[in-house]
Design a protein around this motif. Structure first.
Motif, PDB file in Angstrom:
ATOM      1  N   CYS A  73       0.806  -1.226   0.000  1.00 10.86           N
ATOM      2  CA  CYS A  73       0.000   0.000   0.000  1.00 10.86           C
ATOM      3  C   CYS A  73       0.834   1.269   0.000  1.00 10.86           C
ATOM      4  CB  CYS A  73      -0.921   0.017   1.219  1.00 10.86           C
ATOM      5  SG  CYS A  73      -2.102  -1.346   1.260  1.00 10.86           S
ATOM      6  N   ARG A  74       1.935   1.255   0.731  1.00 13.68           N
ATOM      7  CA  ARG A  74       2.730   2.465   0.898  1.00 13.68           C
ATOM      8  C   ARG A  74       4.072   2.410   0.175  1.00 13.68           C
ATOM      9  NH1 ARG A  74       1.113   5.671   5.127  1.00 13.68           N
ATOM     10  NH2 ARG A  74       3.168   6.621   5.128  1.00 13.68           N
ATOM     11  N   GLY A  75       4.606   1.193   0.023  1.00 13.84           N
ATOM     12  CA  GLY A  75       5.966   1.055  -0.481  1.00 13.84           C
ATOM     13  C   GLY A  75       6.950   1.013   0.675  1.00 13.84           C
ATOM     14  N   LEU A  76       8.130   0.449   0.440  1.00 13.09           N
ATOM     15  CA  LEU A  76       9.160   0.335   1.465  1.00 13.09           C
ATOM     16  C   LEU A  76      10.318   1.271   1.151  1.00 13.09           C
ATOM     17  CD1 LEU A  76       9.311  -3.543   1.883  1.00 13.09           C
ATOM     18  CD2 LEU A  76       8.128  -1.921   3.351  1.00 13.09           C
ATOM     19  N   ASP A  77      10.891   1.828   2.185  1.00 19.06           N
ATOM     20  CA  ASP A  77      12.087   2.637   1.993  1.00 19.06           C
ATOM     21  C   ASP A  77      13.268   1.741   1.633  1.00 19.06           C
ATOM     22  OD1 ASP A  77      11.356   5.279   2.348  1.00 19.06           O
ATOM     23  OD2 ASP A  77      11.427   5.131   4.526  1.00 19.06           O
ATOM     24  N   ASN A  78      14.200   2.317   0.917  1.00 19.89           N
ATOM     25  CA  ASN A  78      15.461   1.634   0.671  1.00 19.89           C
ATOM     26  C   ASN A  78      16.328   1.788   1.911  1.00 19.89           C
ATOM     27  OD1 ASN A  78      14.894   0.833  -2.020  1.00 19.89           O
ATOM     28  ND2 ASN A  78      15.336   2.914  -2.716  1.00 19.89           N
ATOM     29  N   LEU A  79      16.346   0.769   2.750  1.00 20.09           N
ATOM     30  CA  LEU A  79      17.100   0.839   3.988  1.00 20.09           C
ATOM     31  C   LEU A  79      18.596   0.838   3.698  1.00 20.09           C
ATOM     32  CD1 LEU A  79      15.035  -1.687   6.127  1.00 20.09           C
ATOM     33  CD2 LEU A  79      15.083   0.789   6.383  1.00 20.09           C
ATOM     34  N   PRO A  80      19.378   1.478   4.549  1.00 17.64           N
ATOM     35  CA  PRO A  80      20.829   1.487   4.334  1.00 17.64           C
ATOM     36  C   PRO A  80      21.417   0.085   4.428  1.00 17.64           C
ATOM     37  CG  PRO A  80      20.269   2.335   6.511  1.00 17.64           C
ATOM     38  CD  PRO A  80      18.985   2.209   5.763  1.00 17.64           C
ATOM     39  N   LYS A  81      22.496  -0.129   3.681  1.00 22.06           N
ATOM     40  CA  LYS A  81      23.152  -1.434   3.726  1.00 22.06           C
ATOM     41  C   LYS A  81      23.843  -1.606   5.075  1.00 22.06           C
ATOM     42  CE  LYS A  81      23.935  -2.114  -1.219  1.00 22.06           C
ATOM     43  NZ  LYS A  81      24.948  -2.389  -2.277  1.00 22.06           N
ATOM     44  N   PRO A  82      23.710  -2.781   5.683  1.00 24.67           N
ATOM     45  CA  PRO A  82      24.375  -3.003   6.979  1.00 24.67           C
ATOM     46  C   PRO A  82      25.888  -3.107   6.810  1.00 24.67           C
ATOM     47  CG  PRO A  82      23.397  -5.037   6.182  1.00 24.67           C
ATOM     48  CD  PRO A  82      22.957  -3.963   5.226  1.00 24.67           C
ATOM     49  N   LEU A  83      26.581  -2.863   7.893  1.00 26.59           N
ATOM     50  CA  LEU A  83      28.029  -3.021   7.876  1.00 26.59           C
ATOM     51  C   LEU A  83      28.381  -4.487   7.653  1.00 26.59           C
ATOM     52  CD1 LEU A  83      28.984  -0.747  10.921  1.00 26.59           C
ATOM     53  CD2 LEU A  83      29.295  -0.242   8.477  1.00 26.59           C
ATOM     54  N   PRO A  84      29.483  -4.755   6.954  1.00 26.72           N
ATOM     55  CA  PRO A  84      29.890  -6.154   6.724  1.00 26.72           C
ATOM     56  C   PRO A  84      30.030  -6.907   8.041  1.00 26.72           C
ATOM     57  CG  PRO A  84      31.195  -4.645   5.384  1.00 26.72           C
ATOM     58  CD  PRO A  84      30.395  -3.795   6.324  1.00 26.72           C
ATOM     59  N   GLY A  85      29.457  -8.085   8.091  1.00 28.24           N
ATOM     60  CA  GLY A  85      29.577  -8.938   9.267  1.00 28.24           C
ATOM     61  C   GLY A  85      28.614  -8.622  10.387  1.00 28.24           C
ATOM     62  N   MET A  86      27.814  -7.544  10.251  1.00 33.32           N
ATOM     63  CA  MET A  86      26.930  -7.146  11.346  1.00 33.32           C
ATOM     64  C   MET A  86      25.857  -8.205  11.601  1.00 33.32           C
ATOM     65  SD  MET A  86      26.191  -5.088  13.728  1.00 33.32           S
ATOM     66  CE  MET A  86      27.297  -3.725  13.300  1.00 33.32           C
ATOM     67  N   ARG A  87      25.249  -8.753  10.530  1.00 31.86           N
ATOM     68  CA  ARG A  87      24.225  -9.779  10.706  1.00 31.86           C
ATOM     69  C   ARG A  87      24.798 -11.011  11.403  1.00 31.86           C
ATOM     70  NH1 ARG A  87      19.470 -11.179   8.043  1.00 31.86           N
ATOM     71  NH2 ARG A  87      19.144  -8.926   8.027  1.00 31.86           N
TER      72      ARG A  87
END
Length: 305
Positions: free
Chosen positions: A114-128
């Protein structure tokens, strides 16, 4: 005289779990002779049936449904993927229907369409990987407390029993220093259709009774056997959710079966409260009791005239 072209309309039926969205959606879809897109992010997965309260075979036969059993838990399927696929499907469906229903309680997935999603910033490498390791070592309560501290707004809305959602929010915060809730889209994305939102709710005591009754019915229908069959896949994100994690704990000997069932009920009640918090933010949603199908149809007709 040029006839005015009527804009197509996506009618969304939203609300807390166990409120009766499936039944209401089917009755409204039958009235308008249209189809239903599911917006329940766990009903996509064909391996999950009892614990996700999917529509019955009779209900699925009554009205064409989309995004039920559409994916495997082996698939990585995000809200962004759903936004893309649902919009493409709606382009096709609206060539044959003036109205299409979107029915479900996964607020992020409803908002994606309905609204669309923002393009979230890319996480730092290894953060996940780091956050997953903390989750494995410290457990979900530790991550929940962390999220409540750094992003209380999102903490009040998100399904905090879903580690994938909690970890994603912390991943954004730790990578940017900015709460996940800050990145939530404020402006509507352009859509070729109108959106009409119907919310279903009931007295809290009645809703809790419906939740407890549903959990008992799931257990009688064989939820424990379903969970046992899914043990080899227990690390998959769709299974890190209410109804599955508690029974995994039972199978691990951490809980008695009675304790596990009571925790499912408690966690489901908490999830329903967060769903209502999410959907009530949208002031355009008009609320009804689930038995008020006639009033809902009258509201849709009056709004779209």
């Amino acid at each position: 005289m040029i006839e005015r072209v009527r804009k197509k309309t996506l009618v969304c039926i939203v609300g807390p779990t166990a409120i009766g969205k499936t039944a209401v959606g089917i009755r409204i879809a039958q009235h308008y002779q249209t189809v239903i897109l599911s917006a329940d992010s766990r009903q996509f997965y064909r391996e999950l049936t009892i614990g996700t309260a999917k529509p019955s075979a009779e209900e699925l036969a009554a009205i064409p449904h989309f995004f039920i059993d559409s994916h495997s838990i082996e698939d990585d399927y995000s809200a962004g993927d759903y936004e893309r696929d649902a919009l493409a499907l709606l382009d096709s469906l609206f060539t044959r229907h003036d109205r299409v229903l979107l029915v479900g309680g996964s607020g992020l997935f409803v908002d994606a369409v309905c609204r669309g999603l923002d393009n979230l910033p890319k996480p730092l490498p290894g953060m996940r990987d780091r956050l997953n390791a903390i989750y494995k070592d410290q457990g979900l309560p530790y991550l929940q407390q962390w999220l409540e501290k750094v992003d209380p707004v999102y903490y009040r809305e998100v399904d905090i029993q879903n580690p994938q959602r909690v970890i994603r929010a912390l991943e954004v915060y730790e990578s940017t220093g900015t709460p996940f809730s800050h990145f939530r889209r404020q402006q509507l994305a352009a859509r070729s259709f109108s959106v009409l939102k119907i919310g279903l709710n009931a007295d809290r005591g009645l809703l809790h009774q419906r939740i407890n009754t549903r959990v008992d019915a799931m257990m009688e229908a064989g939820l424990l056997d379903e969970v046992k069959a899914l043990l080899p896949h227990r690390a998959k994100p769709p299974l890190q959710t209410v109804g599955y994690t508690e029974l995994f704990d039972y199978l691990d000997g951490k809980l008695t079966l009675e304790q596990a069932v009571e925790q499912i009920k408690q966690h489901t009640r908490q999830y329903a409260k967060r769903q209502l918090t999410w959907f009530r933010k949208d002031k355009e949603t008009v609320w009804f009791a689930p038995e008020e199908t006639g009033r809902i149809i009258a509201h849709i007709d009056a709004t779209l005239q």
